[in-house]
Motif scaffolding. Structure first.
Motif, PDB file in Angstrom:
ATOM      1  N   VAL A 228     -13.521  13.190  29.857  1.00  9.02           N
ATOM      2  CA  VAL A 228     -14.674  13.534  29.028  1.00  9.02           C
ATOM      3  C   VAL A 228     -15.286  12.252  28.468  1.00  9.02           C
ATOM      4  N   THR A 229     -16.591  12.128  28.582  1.00 10.24           N
ATOM      5  CA  THR A 229     -17.308  10.973  28.033  1.00 10.24           C
ATOM      6  C   THR A 229     -17.955  11.374  26.715  1.00 10.24           C
ATOM      7  N   MET A 230     -17.861  10.494  25.714  1.00  7.13           N
ATOM      8  CA  MET A 230     -18.324  10.825  24.366  1.00  7.13           C
ATOM      9  C   MET A 230     -19.097   9.667  23.754  1.00  7.13           C
ATOM     10  N   LEU A 231     -20.087  10.013  22.936  1.00 10.58           N
ATOM     11  CA  LEU A 231     -20.826   9.061  22.124  1.00 10.58           C
ATOM     12  C   LEU A 231     -20.830   9.579  20.699  1.00 10.58           C
ATOM     13  N   CYS A 232     -20.572   8.686  19.751  1.00  9.99           N
ATOM     14  CA  CYS A 232     -20.572   9.090  18.338  1.00  9.99           C
ATOM     15  C   CYS A 232     -21.474   8.176  17.525  1.00  9.99           C
ATOM     16  N   GLY A 233     -22.003   8.715  16.436  1.00 12.49           N
ATOM     17  CA  GLY A 233     -22.723   7.914  15.451  1.00 12.49           C
ATOM     18  C   GLY A 233     -23.868   7.105  16.008  1.00 12.49           C
ATOM     19  N   VAL A 234     -23.767   5.779  15.825  1.00 14.38           N
ATOM     20  CA  VAL A 234     -24.830   4.863  16.255  1.00 14.38           C
ATOM     21  C   VAL A 234     -25.107   5.014  17.741  1.00 14.38           C
ATOM     22  N   ARG A 235     -24.059   5.104  18.528  1.00 13.71           N
ATOM     23  CA  ARG A 235     -24.254   5.223  19.979  1.00 13.71           C
ATOM     24  C   ARG A 235     -24.951   6.522  20.349  1.00 13.71           C
TER      25      ARG A 235
END
Length: 400
Positions: A228-235
């Protein structure tokens, strides 16, 4: 043993310390301090960067409890400056550190939810320079992952405290927690109340609200489970901005609203499909007209043109060979860029002919006894003359 200030305060940006050593290894200098706010590479997270007295730190590694700051500058002035006992000031790249803490804390929430719902373990975590990935030892559908994403963001909105515990062996024995590896010595437990309890060595945000947003951007099969690929917050915000920019560009090109571009693209695809079908029908007629233009008495036919491409050349050759012909060669291109060709016959093996042809005109290609194709360089008049002269050569074996 270096004092790890990043465990005392994950939001510490600047600090002072005393130099313990400065040694050269593998062409670079490694500075050891008595205390540091720089997190070394570990737990799937790459190291902090920053400066020591304005000299750039490009990497940080831990070896047997000792933390070494790898300096970007490889000149001798590094060893001359960082002498044992010297007091120095350090400053981490806070924007980068905070971004990494957002990703890592988000990973805890998602992994905790997946573990609670499916019983799967996170068997691999990598926080890269562009995104982070989580490997689970079981299958999760896109629909199920969307539900996990929604629940993960609810944890963010609750602004829960992120707790760090150092349990005794007795406390640890009765504690239900996740861990990807066997750990020796004191175990550090990160707790997100109601969502996750996990052994982890990395710094995290103080409250889940600091994560901002959790976005699961992709899932693929990986080693019997899923990645699973994830991006959080600023990204996640930067990703949204980039996709919105692209959506605006596509919207302008299609003259459609941003939330209607999928429908506009579907309409455009249908138009393209209709046009391809129309062009295909016209191409069939053009091929038939061109084949009918060849006089019946011509037994060897050689055609040059730029109006035929792809399968059209082969279709034209076959149409011409329907009548009593010895050979048909169709060329498409120009003298400057070279020609593509297809040569066929129902009465002779054209492979040996094509072999000679390629040698004479610097070509390449091959095929079956009844048809060959390839590319070639040469003048139209010379190639036409060569093909027509060779067509009647009795040395070529019959296909019959």
């Amino acid at each position: 043993m270096t004092e790890k200030l990043f465990y005392r305060d994950s939001h510490l940006k600047e600090f002072t310390a005393e130099v313990l050593s400065c040694e050269k290894r593998d062409g670079h200098y490694e500075v050891e301090l008595d205390r540091t706010a720089f997190f070394p590479e570990g737990g799937g997270q790459y190291a902090d960067t920053g400066v020591l007295d304005e000299m750039q730190v490009c990497d940080v590694q831990e070896k047997d409890g000792r933390i070494f700051h790898i300096m970007k500058d490889r000149s001798e002035r590094v060893s001359e400056y960082f002498t044992a006992g010297r007091r120095v000031s350090g400053r981490i790249d806070w924007e980068e550190r905070f971004m990494k803490m957002q990703q890592h804390t988000g990973e805890h929430i998602v992994s905790g939810l997946v573990h609670a719902r499916f019983g799967y373990n996170n068997v691999g975590f990598h926080l890269g320079s562009e995104d982070c990935t989580m490997d689970f030892n079981g299958a999760v559908t896109k629909e199920e992952l969307q539900e996990i994403e929604q629940e993960a963001n609810r944890a963010v909105w609750k602004n829960l405290p992120v707790q760090v515990l150092y349990p005794t062996e007795e406390e640890l024995a009765s504690m239900d927690y996740r861990s990807k590896i066997e750990i020796e010595g004191q175990i550090r437990i990160v707790v997100i109340p109601g969502y996750d309890v996990c052994a982890c060595c990395a710094p995290h945000v103080n409250n889940t609200g600091e994560i901002g947003m959790i976005k699961l951007t992709g899932v693929q099969r990986y080693k019997g489970g899923v990645r699973v690929t994830m991006l959080c917050g600023v990204r996640a915000l930067l990703d949204y901005e980039e996709k919105q920019k692209e959506a605006r560009s596509v919207s302008a090109m299609l003259c459609a609203r941003e939330n209607e571009i999928a429908e506009a693209v579907e309409h455009l695809q249908k138009e393209c499909a209709d046009l391809k079908q129309e062009i295909g029908e016209k191409e069939k007629k053009l091929i038939q007209y061109r084949a009918d233009m060849v006089p019946d008495e011509e037994k060897a036919v050689c055609i040059f043109g730029d109006e035929f491409a792809g399968e059209s050349m082969r279709h034209l050759m076959n149409r011409i060979l329907e009548k009593d012909r010895v050979i048909c060669a169709v060329f498409s291109g120009c003298e400057r860029d070279g020609y593509r060709y297809v040569i066929g016959s129902k009465v002779m093996d054209v492979r040996s002919l094509a072999g000679e042809f390629n040698k004479v005109f610097n070509g390449r290609g091959g095929g079956r006894p009844e048809m060959v194709q390839g590319t070639v360089q040469g003048r139209e008049d010379e190639m036409r003359k060569w093909i027509l002269q060779k067509a009647g050569n009795s040395s070529y074996e019959s296909n019959a």
